[in-house]
Design an enzyme around this catalytic site. Structure first.
Site, PDB file in Angstrom:
ATOM      1  N   GLU A   1     -44.425  -7.553   9.019  1.00  0.00           N
ATOM      2  CA  GLU A   1     -45.999  -7.381   9.284  1.00  0.00           C
ATOM      3  C   GLU A   1     -46.879  -6.845   8.334  1.00  0.00           C
ATOM      4  OE1 GLU A   1     -47.001  -8.120  13.490  1.00  0.00           O
ATOM      5  OE2 GLU A   1     -46.235  -9.999  13.238  1.00  0.00           O
TER       6      GLU A   1
ATOM      7  N   GLU B   1     -40.551 -14.952  14.591  1.00  0.00           N
ATOM      8  CA  GLU B   1     -40.679 -14.532  15.813  1.00  0.00           C
ATOM      9  C   GLU B   1     -41.439 -15.360  16.697  1.00  0.00           C
ATOM     10  OE1 GLU B   1     -42.765 -10.619  16.381  1.00  0.00           O
ATOM     11  OE2 GLU B   1     -41.725  -9.783  14.501  1.00  0.00           O
TER      12      GLU B   1
HETATM   13  C1  GLA Z   1     -45.153  -8.554  16.103  1.00  0.00           C
HETATM   14  C2  GLA Z   1     -44.301  -7.548  15.649  1.00  0.00           C
HETATM   15  C3  GLA Z   1     -42.777  -7.251  16.505  1.00  0.00           C
HETATM   16  C4  GLA Z   1     -43.394  -7.132  17.914  1.00  0.00           C
HETATM   17  C5  GLA Z   1     -44.255  -8.466  17.993  1.00  0.00           C
HETATM   18  C6  GLA Z   1     -44.882  -8.453  19.854  1.00  0.00           C
HETATM   19  O1  GLA Z   1     -45.058  -9.798  15.714  1.00  0.00           O
HETATM   20  O2  GLA Z   1     -43.750  -8.001  14.338  1.00  0.00           O
HETATM   21  O3  GLA Z   1     -42.396  -6.162  16.320  1.00  0.00           O
HETATM   22  O4  GLA Z   1     -44.252  -5.955  18.048  1.00  0.00           O
HETATM   23  O5  GLA Z   1     -45.554  -8.681  17.626  1.00  0.00           O
HETATM   24  O6  GLA Z   1     -45.344  -9.788  19.983  1.00  0.00           O
END
Ligand code: GLA
Ligand code: ZN
Length: 663
Positions: free
Chosen positions: A152, A307
């Site tokens: 991210e 994710e």
């Molecule tokens: C983000 C991060 C993860 C985690 C999630 C939790 O997307 O990339 O490492 O912290 O949030 O929802």
């Protein structure tokens, strides 16, 4: 460059064996549980730097090799992560320049993650070395099918190194200080600069009023992040040209231009956290679908759902559990819109620290006898049945423009209302289009418009060079364009168009916007059209129809009776203008009429609102986000999940989904 190109639909999640290195029993159990859950693809070691390089220059990769070997033996593949999302404490201690500097000039302390300078040569060097070492050791490991680069990407850094890089980039952009002073209209408030060194990033303790500067800084932040990514992936590309590279992107993240960023990666991945179980499930589902459609359009390729949570998150004010059925429905929604994987944050709940209560496939209880685990198994089974869909792109007759640079310009722009609701407006158009039951591409203003039956471009305040010309061509060639209030005000440097708004779109739209009224939050005007009055909000462009035909007029105020909705026929196409921000009932009626007029057919007729459809190849997904049971008239085919014949009036239960392989 390699693509995602998986031989299966991927299923798995973020896997952090680095947190459990002293628990071989748990690592062994992980493999058993992964197989049991129908998982075939894990993202491994995303924040593992302190385990991979416990001391400067001393790598410890053996534990990772064991993990990858065990995964491979069990038939499980890996996106191998590079660890740059969080650095080890020894590095911040010895080389403080790797830490970020805030807009107020203070340097952050070590801590958290995503807290590094993108310019620092020291940081780039550390990243380059560990990435090369990982690529050498594991780049040909049979479990590894791609690189998950960092995590991210986001934020900015205002350190001296970044200031120097910014000034160098400005020199390339503008060439001379005269050109920069003109582009930023620096005569205003005596802001003319006479030396590049006088330029500093926007900051609340300095300059925030020069919109051209703010915009340039945001562009630079994207460019510098891309530059960092290119440096980060250079050793991967050199040593493992066969492996595709991705990075995980965030929902509606406004600080980076994702179309630009995507040029540095091979496929897009997305972290999806919709607020299921909220007050308006249809809206939540529309926002989720919007994001998937954007992800698919970034590279014009299927993406990875990198994710999502199998149950709840831990960071929303209130973290709802997914209700029965919602996990399968929400996971397949992503697949319907072009995801080739369904992956989770996270595989196993960590024992301590800030994410210990974030949903995971494996809970602290440690076994498979949980509702969440069974939900995940169901998704695993469904994905096996849908295998073969990977690589197929949904095709869309309609495009919606959501432009990040335009968003930046609107965010800095002062007047005629502080909050212009750009994103909300775009999303409202998305929901209205999705209620029409068609696939939708979400693109920005740099993309090709030519293949679409309809292009909706709400509130396109900033028109970069060539955009108006391309939109005009598009209409002349038979396209249908929809624009709304506050369109065509400024150029790429945020300088106003002279000679009448909407600037270079004035001819195509056949209107002149003379003034614009701001409305209070609870204030409404109305649109009179086809014998109805629809409420409208926020902004009211007072327009003159020049060549356009008037379809609707304002209901109230001193501009009652003046044009509000117009249609301009141009060449073989037409351009509509909706001079305000209407609510859902207007948008539904408006798009229904436009679709009828231009003959765009829905995938399924007569959809109740809250039921979404999407088509990928010959596979149609009908998804029930209404919160209750519904009946829809599906086309004939085979139910891909049960193998039975399906078609005609079909019931979808609460959170139900039907996947139809069309005949
Ligand atoms: C983000 C991060 C993860 C985690 C999630 C939790 O997307 O990339 O490492 O912290 O949030 O929802
Ligand atoms: Zn910096």
């Amino acid at each position: 460059m390699p693509n995602l190109n998986l031989p299966f639909l991927g299923h798995g999640g973020d896997y952090n064996p680095d947190q459990w290195r002293d628990c071989p029993q748990i690592l062994k159990e992980d493999i058993r549980l992964m197989r049991l859950a129908g998982c075939n693809l894990m993202s491994v070691g995303i924040f593992a730097w302190s385990a991979l390089e416990p001391e400067e220059g001393k790598y410890d990769f053996d534990w990772l090799e064991d993990v990858l070997d065990n995964m491979h033996a069990a038939g499980i593949s890996a996106f191998l992560a590079t660890p740059s999302g969080a650095r080890p404490a020894w590095m911040s201690q010895k080389y403080p320049e790797v830490l970020r500097v805030r807009a107020d000039g203070g340097r952050n302390l070590h801590g958290a993650r995503h807290n590094h300078c993108f310019t620092s040569p020291v940081y780039r060097d550390f990243v380059g070395r560990i990435n090369a070492a990982l690529a050498r050791r594991f780049g040909h490991h049979p479990a590894v099918v791609g690189w998950h680069v960092s995590n991210e990407y986001g934020g900015d850094c205002h350190c001296e190194l970044c200031q120097a890089a910014f000034r160098n980039w400005l020199k390339e952009e503008y060439g001379t200080l005269d050109a920069l002073n003109h582009a930023w209209w620096n005569g205003f408030w005596s802001h003319t600069v006479t030396d590049w060194e006088q330029i500093h990033s926007p900051t609340p303790i300095g300059e925030m009023s020069v919109h051209g500067l703010s915009l340039a800084w945001q562009r630079f932040v994207t460019r510098q992040t891309v530059d960092f990514i290119r440096a980060e992936v250079a050793p991967l590309r050199a040593l493992t040209p066969h492996l595709p590279v991705t990075t995980n992107l965030m929902e509606l993240y406004g600080q980076l231009d994702y179309f630009e960023l995507s040029k540095a990666i091979d496929f897009a991945s997305y972290d999806s956290y919709p607020r299921w179980g909220g007050p308006d499930e249809e809206w939540t589902a529309a926002v989720a679908a919007f994001n998937y459609d954007l992800m698919r359009c970034l590279k014009r390729q299927p993406f990875a759902l990198m994710e999502s949570t199998p149950s709840q998150v831990n960071w929303q004010e209130v973290c709802k559990l997914k209700k029965p059925g919602m996990h399968l429905l929400s996971s397949l929604q992503a697949v319907a819109h072009g995801a080739d994987t369904v992956q989770y944050f996270q595989w196993r709940k960590s024992r301590g620290s800030s994410e210990k209560f974030h949903g995971a496939v494996v809970d602290h209880v440690g076994h498979e006898h949980t509702r969440t685990f069974r939900d995940v198994q169901d998704v695993g089974l469904a994905l096996q049945k849908l295998n073969g869909l990977q690589g197929k792109m949904p095709e869309a007759p309609v495009a919606l423009v959501c432009d990040t640079e335009n968003r930046w310009a609107l965010d800095t722009c002062e007047g005629p209302r502080r909050e212009k609701h750009y994103l909300d407006t775009v999303l409202e158009h998305y929901r209205a289009l999705s209620r029409r039951g068609v696939n939708i591409d979400v693109i920005d203003e740099t993309q090709d418009f030519s293949g679409y039956r309809l292009v909706a471009a709400p509130m396109l305040y900033m028109l970069r060079p060539g955009v108006a010309e391309r939109l005009t061509e598009y209409v002349k060639n038979g396209g249908t364009l929809v624009c709304t209030a506050y369109t065509g005000r400024v150029d790429r440097d945020d300088l106003c168009f002279l000679g009448g708004f909407p600037g270079p779109l004035r001819k195509a739209l056949g209107i002149w916007c003379e003034e614009i009224d701001g409305l209070y939050d609870d204030e409404r005007n109305g649109i009179r059209m086809n014998g109805k009055v629809y409420p409208c909000r926020d902004l009211c462009d007072l327009i003159h129809a020049e060549t356009a035909q008037v379809l609707g007029t304002y209901e109230k105020d001193f501009y009652a009776g003046r044009p509000c909705v117009t249609k301009n026929s141009l060449g073989a196409g037409a351009a509509f203008y909706v001079a305000t921000r209407p609510e859902a009932d207007f948008l539904d009626d408006f798009y229904r009429a436009v679709f009828d007029e231009i003959g765009v057919n829905p995938l399924v007729d007569g959809l109740p609102s809250g039921v979404q459809v999407a088509q990928r190849g010959d596979t149609l997904f009908a998804m029930n986000f209404t919160g209750g049971p519904v009946t829809v008239a599906l086309p004939k085919g085979t139910d891909a999940l049960t193998g039975k014949d399906i078609g005609g009036e079909t019931e979808l239960g609460v959170n139900g989904i039907r996947v139809v392989r069309l005949l």
